[in-house]
Structure formats: C-alpha cells, structure tokens
Design an enzyme around this catalytic site. Structure first.
Site, PDB file in Angstrom:
ATOM      1  N   GLU A   7       0.809  -1.227   0.000  1.00  0.00           N
ATOM      2  CA  GLU A   7       0.000   0.000   0.000  1.00  0.00           C
ATOM      3  C   GLU A   7       0.838   1.271   0.000  1.00  0.00           C
ATOM      4  O   GLU A   7       0.556   2.214  -0.742  1.00  0.00           O
ATOM      5  CB  GLU A   7      -0.915   0.064   1.242  1.00  0.00           C
ATOM      6  CG  GLU A   7      -2.026  -0.933   1.245  1.00  0.00           C
ATOM      7  CD  GLU A   7      -1.654  -2.171   2.033  1.00  0.00           C
ATOM      8  OE1 GLU A   7      -2.556  -2.853   2.489  1.00  0.00           O
ATOM      9  OE2 GLU A   7      -0.442  -2.461   2.171  1.00  0.00           O
ATOM     10  N   ASP A  80      -1.922  -5.265   3.274  1.00  0.00           N
ATOM     11  CA  ASP A  80      -2.176  -5.544   4.695  1.00  0.00           C
ATOM     12  C   ASP A  80      -3.004  -6.809   4.893  1.00  0.00           C
ATOM     13  O   ASP A  80      -3.820  -7.177   4.038  1.00  0.00           O
ATOM     14  CB  ASP A  80      -2.896  -4.355   5.349  1.00  0.00           C
ATOM     15  CG  ASP A  80      -1.980  -3.153   5.527  1.00  0.00           C
ATOM     16  OD1 ASP A  80      -0.747  -3.335   5.472  1.00  0.00           O
ATOM     17  OD2 ASP A  80      -2.489  -2.041   5.735  1.00  0.00           O
ATOM     18  N   ASP A  82      -5.747  -7.880   6.215  1.00  0.00           N
ATOM     19  CA  ASP A  82      -7.137  -7.805   6.667  1.00  0.00           C
ATOM     20  C   ASP A  82      -8.050  -7.674   5.457  1.00  0.00           C
ATOM     21  O   ASP A  82      -7.614  -7.776   4.314  1.00  0.00           O
ATOM     22  CB  ASP A  82      -7.329  -6.637   7.643  1.00  0.00           C
ATOM     23  CG  ASP A  82      -7.064  -5.281   7.003  1.00  0.00           C
ATOM     24  OD1 ASP A  82      -6.692  -5.225   5.814  1.00  0.00           O
ATOM     25  OD2 ASP A  82      -7.216  -4.257   7.706  1.00  0.00           O
ATOM     26  N   GLU A  84      -9.593  -5.087   4.124  1.00  0.00           N
ATOM     27  CA  GLU A  84      -9.255  -3.983   3.228  1.00  0.00           C
ATOM     28  C   GLU A  84      -8.000  -4.298   2.414  1.00  0.00           C
ATOM     29  O   GLU A  84      -7.912  -3.983   1.235  1.00  0.00           O
ATOM     30  CB  GLU A  84      -9.048  -2.690   4.031  1.00  0.00           C
ATOM     31  CG  GLU A  84     -10.316  -2.132   4.654  1.00  0.00           C
ATOM     32  CD  GLU A  84     -11.388  -1.783   3.629  1.00  0.00           C
ATOM     33  OE1 GLU A  84     -11.082  -1.042   2.681  1.00  0.00           O
ATOM     34  OE2 GLU A  84     -12.520  -2.262   3.781  1.00  0.00           O
ATOM     35  N   TYR A 293       0.712  -5.390  13.103  1.00  0.00           N
ATOM     36  CA  TYR A 293      -0.412  -4.772  12.386  1.00  0.00           C
ATOM     37  C   TYR A 293      -1.446  -4.242  13.370  1.00  0.00           C
ATOM     38  O   TYR A 293      -1.780  -4.898  14.355  1.00  0.00           O
ATOM     39  CB  TYR A 293      -1.044  -5.781  11.435  1.00  0.00           C
ATOM     40  CG  TYR A 293      -2.014  -5.155  10.480  1.00  0.00           C
ATOM     41  CD1 TYR A 293      -1.617  -4.112   9.656  1.00  0.00           C
ATOM     42  CD2 TYR A 293      -3.336  -5.585  10.414  1.00  0.00           C
ATOM     43  CE1 TYR A 293      -2.503  -3.518   8.772  1.00  0.00           C
ATOM     44  CE2 TYR A 293      -4.235  -5.012   9.527  1.00  0.00           C
ATOM     45  CZ  TYR A 293      -3.798  -3.969   8.717  1.00  0.00           C
ATOM     46  OH  TYR A 293      -4.684  -3.381   7.854  1.00  0.00           O
ATOM     47  N   ARG A 295      -4.721  -3.163  12.966  1.00  0.00           N
ATOM     48  CA  ARG A 295      -6.172  -3.377  12.859  1.00  0.00           C
ATOM     49  C   ARG A 295      -6.458  -4.841  13.172  1.00  0.00           C
ATOM     50  O   ARG A 295      -6.285  -5.713  12.336  1.00  0.00           O
ATOM     51  CB  ARG A 295      -6.684  -3.011  11.459  1.00  0.00           C
ATOM     52  CG  ARG A 295      -6.616  -1.525  11.176  1.00  0.00           C
ATOM     53  CD  ARG A 295      -7.276  -1.145   9.862  1.00  0.00           C
ATOM     54  NE  ARG A 295      -7.152   0.282   9.617  1.00  0.00           N
ATOM     55  CZ  ARG A 295      -6.159   0.851   8.933  1.00  0.00           C
ATOM     56  NH1 ARG A 295      -5.210   0.074   8.419  1.00  0.00           N
ATOM     57  NH2 ARG A 295      -6.117   2.150   8.761  1.00  0.00           N
ATOM     58  N   HIS A 340      -6.166 -11.388  13.898  1.00  0.00           N
ATOM     59  CA  HIS A 340      -4.712 -11.348  13.840  1.00  0.00           C
ATOM     60  C   HIS A 340      -4.135 -11.260  15.239  1.00  0.00           C
ATOM     61  O   HIS A 340      -4.839 -11.058  16.226  1.00  0.00           O
ATOM     62  CB  HIS A 340      -4.262 -10.137  13.015  1.00  0.00           C
ATOM     63  CG  HIS A 340      -4.826 -10.128  11.632  1.00  0.00           C
ATOM     64  ND1 HIS A 340      -4.577 -11.112  10.727  1.00  0.00           N
ATOM     65  CD2 HIS A 340      -5.652  -9.254  11.011  1.00  0.00           C
ATOM     66  CE1 HIS A 340      -5.225 -10.852   9.603  1.00  0.00           C
ATOM     67  NE2 HIS A 340      -5.879  -9.736   9.758  1.00  0.00           N
TER      68      HIS A 340
END
Length: 852
Positions: A7, A80, A82, A84, A293, A295, A340
């Site tokens: 990203e 990432d 997740d 998203e 991470y 989130r 996670h």
C-alpha cells in the site's frame, strides 16, 4: 523479476531492503479504485453488479505498476493482512487483468509485522487471494453505497439542513443523541454523606457512616439537610469502638495486549489522542517495523514474542515478576483469519522508538504488551467496623495496600470515570480499640446524569454493541465530526441540532435500520461472508428487498407531513410538560398561537402558528422553558433620529435587536454578541450595535479609514483590506486611534488577514518525506499549514495548537494528491467593433500545444 505490490511507499522502501535485487517493490498508495459517487454504481437488478472507477490521482501509480507487471515473471500481492488489504490486492489484480498486464504467476502473501524475518517467512509461504474476504469487502462496500445513495437524497428533500446518512455512522450518532436525551431527562436527587476523621497512633484515616438508627445506609438514605445534621450530631456525640478488623488478600491480573479498540480507548484516556490520530500514528509505527499490524480483534501473541517478552521482564525486574507459565489470552473474534495477533512491539528489547506522539504511542503499546506477560499484582484490603455502645450507629473504614506490584510496576489500565478506589493505607488496629475522633463532616451531594461519551467510551460502547469493526471505528467518529452532526468539547461528544434532527427522522421513519440489534446483526452477516458461511449477494438481496420499498414510501410523503410527524415524535423533547400545568405549546409572545416544529431553508426551528401576525421563533434544540432564558421579546425604545421602534427579539440563530418594519422596508438587525449579557442590552447598547461599523478615524500614515465592527468570528478592526482581531465587544465601541493603529501594526507583523506577507504562527519542522519546512499559518478563513508549495486547511475538529508535524504532513500530502483547486474562468470581455476601414490583422499560427 518479481513484482511486489504493497500500500504505502514507506512499507515498500522497508520491504525492498529485505528482499534483494530480484524483487521490485511498488506502492499502490492505498485503494486504487472505488465505486464512483453517482447513481448506478451498484445495480441490484443485475446481481448487485458493481461499476468500479480508478482514482484519478492514482493514474501515475497504476501506470508504474502496469509497466512493471508487463516485465515481471511473477506478481506478489503483499498488502495488509485484513479485509481492506485483501480488497486492495484484488483491485490491483483486476486492473492488471483488464490491461492484459497480469503475469502468469500471481501469489498473495501476508505478514503481521514488517520485520525481515516476518517478510521472508511470508514470501516463503504464499497463498491465493482469499475470495471470502473479498466478497465480504464487496458486500460491505455495496451496503454502504446503497444506504448512502438511497437514504441521503431522502434526507436532502425531506429534511432541510441534513447532509447525509450512513449505515453505521447514523447508529453511532444515535448513541450520542440518546445519551444527551438521558442527560436532559435526568432529575438530580439530593443526598448526604457523613464522614468522621479519626486518628490511631498518630495516623489519621476516614471512616464513613454505614448504619444509622439501626438501618443500613444506602447512597440515597439521607436525603435532607435536617437528617444529615441529626446523623452528624449522633456521630459527634457517640463513643465508637472497633468491633471487627477483616483483612482479605486480592489478586489483580494484567489486561491482555491491545486490540484496535482498546488501543484507541487507552490512547484517548492517557494521551488525549483522537481515534483517527491514534490510527495514523500506529500505521506509521507499523510501516517503520516498530509494531505489529494495528487493525485487529486478536489478543493473543505469537509464541516467539511471548518468549521475548518474558526475557525482557526478567532483564528489567527479577524472576518473581515472571509468571511460572506464559499467559495465554483467547480471542473473541468470530473469524480466525481476521483475528490477527494483538498489537505489540516487534522487538521487546526496544523500549523507545521515535519522538513526539510516535514515541508516546509506542511506549503505551510496549508497556501494555510487556505487562500482559508479567506476574499478577497481590494486594491486601482491610475493612474496619466501628460501633457506638447501642450498636444502632456504625462507621466503616476501608484501606488497601499493595503487597507485590507485579505488572502494576509497569502499567495500570486507564478509566473513563475516576471513582474512589479506597486505596489509602490504614494504621494497625485491633478489636476493642477506640480511635480518637478529630472531626465529623456532613457533605451534600446530588446524583449525576450519565457522562457524555468520550472517544474512548464511545468506541468501547460500539464494540460492546457489535457496531462497526476495528478498521472502521476511527472513520465513523471522524465522519460525525466532519458532517458537523456532533461537536467535541473537552473530549466529550455533544450532538448538534442537525444531528439530533437526523436521528429523530431516522428513528421515526427508518427505526429498524438505526436499531443496534439490526446493525450488529448485519455486521455478523458480513463476518459470515468472510468466514465462508454466507453468500454475499444473498445478504444484499435480503437487505435491499425491505429497504428500497421503505425509502420509496417515505420519499412519496410531503415535507410538511414529515415535519408534522416529527413534531409529534419530538414533543417530549421540544414541549415538555410544565410544572404549573400550563400548555407547553402556548406561544409566549402572543399567548394565543400554538408552537410547532417548522422546516426552513437552513434547518428546523420552532414557530408560532399565528405567523405572520406573530413572528415568534426559537431554535430547534431549545426545550420549552428548560434552556437559559434570553428574555421575552420587547420594545427597548425609539431610535432618536427616525422615531422607529427598536426591539429585542430571539430568533432561530439566537437573540438580536431590530429596527424598522414599515411597508416595503427591510428591517435593520444586529445579533447580540456572546459576551454581552441580556441585562446589558438596553436602548443605548442596541443603538450602538445597529450603528456598526464604527469609523475610528483616518490612519495617520495612509489617510484611509479604520473601521471597528463585529463579524462572524467576533470583533475586529479593518483598514485598507487588512484586519486585526479585537478581544471584546466593548473594544469595538471604545478603542481610540492610537490603540487601533498599534493593533493593526501588530496584526501586520504577525500576519493578519490581509494579502501581505505573513509570519508563521509556528514552524513545525521538516516534512518527513520531502524535507520541505512546514509552517503553521493564520489565514483569512482560519489556520492552515504549508510547505511553500501546497496549502492545507486545518479541519475544524483539530486544534491548531495540538497539531503535530506528522499530522501537518498528512494534511499537505492529502491536499497535494487532490491537485490544484479549479479556478472559475472569467467570461471573455466583449470585443469592440473594429473601425470600418481598418484591415483585419493576419491570423496567428496556432501554438504547438493548442487545439486547432
């Protein structure tokens, strides 16, 4: 060559160092495409097909990725770990496929921390795209689009002043509004507490009355001053002896490492960070390889991290602070792939990282994670009971002592509302002792309404209700602020009038869709999609076949009918019953008409039904007779020069004075400034306000007039297109020429509102990526930051004094990504007719870059 797509450029730079020359790492700069904000982007009639559109500001990044993909043997999607992140990888793959640039081999890798070991391990263990996660993303995005683009137009047409509604934001707003209603409906109750200051062996302590006249004392037992004084006298005259001393051991266990929501809550409590700021800082710490991470719903830590934490505890303290067995925490998340690892440092030997807010948040994460593996704290609580001779009256003293601090030596969890933890140490006492009585106090109290939500408590409540998910909490709160449905004062959420009205509208006409159970149930269905337990189009179909007819039904109603329904729905709020039993809707001015809710161009307000004969109005959020009274409308007197009446009035936007209401004549009005009390608004003050702007005189250097006036942002001076702020309304009428010249000169030096060169309010430092110096400036329309090339306005929700360098850089980057502001083209000047006998000029050849 192997192409790796992530990203952010910071993440790309770090990962490229770990992978070596066979790999090329490029950043997508977040999402590369989205549903265009127009009708038809999601088509329910075609299986909820979605029309995606590439972001205009991502053209350069997409071209670079496309060009590199054409030369690559393999594409590694490393976004990432997740929902998203999975979606960004899917979007990149889809765009490359459409451009026929997709390499033959495509793999997906995910890592929880940007460390060399984690990255290399992920590269060695690739997988396919998780299409269940992608489907969950598509369902969420389609739901948000369908709610927004179906419900918002209903609001715009039926509820003047409303801006938007959202699937989750509206439910979060409802929480804030409901809490405000609880506060308004709250009736405080008086109660008293009796406490004696005692002394034993030279040590003072407090004992509280717990039994009086044989009855146990509850919180509200003593409800009057008379009873309180009687109880106080009996405690003062009684001889109290200790009848029991009870000591109990207590064990307190450490909290688990941070999830996204608990990190946001603690950062709000301990550091004063907004949820959005916490996530920005955490993102940068993650990209720098400092933390895992950010989130996540997970509370467990990797086995190697637990071992590292236990080693760090042993090095920092002694063996007694390391429990015999590692602590294991269980995650409540429904989907294993979304649960996670908890947020923790990537290296427990680093107790400090960076500076400023980055260092503060890292320290919080470090201490929380390390404490989670430390030994329990051991405490001892002592309770001492004392009675006077008859046993009818009793006092109790409670104390607590820490015998072994354990994890508390490093970290204690914050609380939203402080309470009496009775942690004071008591002297040694035994049964039969009679401690000396020093004094007795009777203290009056009133029960308090529930507190307004802070960022921490609102996130906690949303999590408890199952509303939103870790990746969405910060954006939900930010949306409420941006839409100005709420304001934040002293870190507490207050609903604005527009927010209250939107919530009432949705509760009345779309009750199901703003219910907590429905919203939480929909979140669970999205979790089922990501877990492969549900089909995304079926979930959307079930939602749409009920939601669309409901919006159509409301859209068919007249705005006046909507307002009438809201008037009934909001009656308890707007027109509460009066203590004297009189009609709460009776107009206080004409004493004949009935008050009712009305919709206007700028929102809702309360007005008299006898309009236009009676022009009484009040603000929507002002409860009848419950708000601070601005006074009745009245005639203050006559203007000496015209003999016209000057009236004091209260309108939708607050109190004002008005002069002149003849036929065809527009009345002159002036708002009452906030620093002028109602009692001070007499005829003289009204004439002063109506006469503004006031000419102070001519500037001695320029010969141009200096004006004093009151504007939208308060009192000010104006001279030659430049402005200087005044501190009070009184200064507008009293400032003289010398003081005005000085104020204007000071404003010019500091950088006032004129067009001249301005001095910065503060130099924040160098942009972390471009190295350009970032300055905080004061502009005509409010504070802004600049790097000399790009200016970025500071949002109203951000205090300029609290703005950090990283936040300023983020604002500048976001503004730069949008491109230059579009300027309105001036209409071409009308061509003058050429003289009749003049030859036409020869045509110029078009320039190379002009269209012919």
């Amino acid at each position: 060559m192997k192409l790796v797509v992530v990203e952010s450029p910071a993440k790309a730079k770090t990962i490229e160092k770990y992978l070596g020359g066979d790999y090329r790492v490029l950043a997508s700069y977040g999402h590369v495409r989205d549903l265009p904000p127009k009708d038809g982007s999601v088509d329910p009639e075609d299986g909820f097909a979605m029309k995606w559109q590439n972001y205009g500001d991502k053209t350069k990044q997409l071209k670079a990725i496309t060009d590199a993909a054409k030369e690559a043997d393999e594409l590694i999607l490393a976004t990432d770990p997740d929902r998203e992140g999975e979606a960004i990888s899917w979007h990149v793959q889809e765009v490359l496929q459409k451009r026929k640039a997709l390499p033959a081999r495509v793999e997906r890798v995910a890592f929880n921390a940007i460390t060399k070991a984690a990255v290399l391990d992920a590269i060695a263990h690739p997988r396919d795209l998780d299409h269940d996660l992608v489907d969950a993303y598509r369902a969420r995005r389609a739901l948000d689009y369908l709610v927004g683009f179906t419900l918002s137009p209903v609001l715009w047409r039926k509820l003047p002043g409303a801006k938007s509604a959202g699937r989750v934001q509206s439910v979060a707003l409802k929480l804030v509004v409901e809490r405000e209603r609880e506060i308004e409906a709250f009736k405080p109750q008086e109660y008293w507490s009796i406490a004696a200051q005692m002394e034993q062996d030279g040590t003072e302590f407090t004992a509280r009355l717990v039994r009086w006249r044989g009855d146990k004392i509850e919180r509200l037992t003593i409800g009057s001053e008379g009873d309180a004084m009687s109880a106080k006298t009996e405690v003062e005259t009684g001889l109290f002896k200790i009848v029991s001393v009870e000591t109990k051991p207590l064990t307190r266990n450490p909290p688990p490492p941070f999830t996204t929501s608990t990190m946001q809550q603690e950062a709000a409590r301990k550091l004063g960070f907004a949820a959005s700021h916490t996530m920005r800082i955490a993102q940068q710490l993650y990209e720098d390889g400092a933390i895992t991470y950010m989130r996540t719903d997970g509370v467990q830590m990797d086995g190697s991290a637990i071992s590292a934490a236990r080693g760090a505890i042993a090095n920092r303290y002694d063996a007694s602070y390391v429990p015999d067995q590692p602590r294991m925490y269980k995650t409540k998340a429904k989907n294993a792939q979304e649960a996670h690892e908890a947020i923790r440092p990537t290296d427990f030997s680093r107790d400090k990282v960076g500076g400023g807010d980055h260092a503060r948040l890292y320290e919080l994460v470090f201490k929380r994670a390390l404490a989670s593996q430390m030994a329990s704290a051991r405490l001892e609580r002592t309770t001492v009971e004392m009675e006077e001779g008859t046993g009818q009256t009793a006092l109790r003293a409670t104390g607590q002592v820490v015998k072994f601090p354990g994890f508390m030596a490093l970290y204690t969890e914050g609380r939203d509302d402080d309470g009496d933890d009775e942690s004071k140490l008591l002297p040694m006492m035994s049964q039969g002792d009679a401690p000396a009585k020093k004094s007795v106090d009777a203290e009056q109290h009133f029960t308090q309404p529930p507190p307004r939500y802070s960022e921490a408590s609102l996130v906690k409540k949303m999590e408890e209700l199952g509303i939103g998910r870790p990746s969405t909490y910060a954006s939900i709160l930010q949306t409420l602020k941006t839409r100005e449905y709420v304001r934040v004062d002293k870190n507490r959420f207050f609903p604005e009038e527009s927010g209250r009205l939107v919530t009432s509208f949705l509760e009345r006409f779309f009750e199901r869709y703003v219910s907590y159970d429905f919203t939480a149930g929909l979140e669970e269905e999205l979790d089922d999609i990501s877990g492969g337990r549900a089909q995304w189009q079926e979930i959307l179909k079930a939602f749409w076949q009920d939601f669309k007819p409901k919006t159509d039904e409301v859209m068919e109603q007249k705005p006046s009918d909507i307002t009438a329904e809201l008037d009934k729905f909001l009656e308890p709020l707007l027109f509460p019953e009066k203590e004297d039993g009189t009609d709460p809707r009776l107009c206080p001015r004409c004493e004949e008409g009935q008050l009712a809710l009305r919709g206007g161009r700028f929102g809702a307000f309360i007005a008299c039904a006898n309009y236009p004969e009676c022009k009484y109005t009040r603000q929507f959020g002002q409860r009848g007779g419950d708000q601070p009274d601005q006074g009745e409308d009245e005639v203050l007197g006559k203007y000496p020069e015209t003999d016209q009446d000057i009236e004091f009035k209260t309108g939708r936007f607050g109190p004002y004075v008005e002069m002149g209401q003849g036929e065809g004549e527009k009345p002159k009005r002036a708002s009452i400034p906030k620093d002028v009390a109602r009692a001070d608004v007499d005829l003289e003050m009204a004439i002063k306000l109506l006469s503004l702007p006031r000419i102070v005189g001519e500037h001695p250097e320029t010969g141009k007039e200096i004006e004093a006036a009151i504007g939208r942002y308060g009192p000010y001076l104006r001279h030659d297109g430049k402005y200087a702020k005044l501190d009070t309304t009184e200064e507008v009428f009293e400032i003289g020429m010398n003081a005005a010249v000085v104020k204007i000169a000071e404003a010019k030096t500091k950088g006032g509102r004129g067009r001249g060169a301005r001095e910065p309010l503060k130099i924040l430092g160098k942009h972390p990526r471009t190295e350009e110096e970032i300055k905080l400036m004061d502009g005509r329309y409010g504070p802004y930051v600049t790097d000399g090339t790009t200016n970025a306005t500071i949002p109203k929700t951000v205090d300029k004094d609290d703005l950090t360098l990283e936040e300023a850089a983020q604002l500048i980057d976001e503004r730069a990504a949008k491109g230059p502001a579009k300027k309105k083209r001036k209409a071409p000047a009308k061509k003058k007719k050429a003289p009749a006998k003049k030859k036409p000029a020869a045509k110029k050849r078009p320039a190379a870059n002009e269209e012919s």
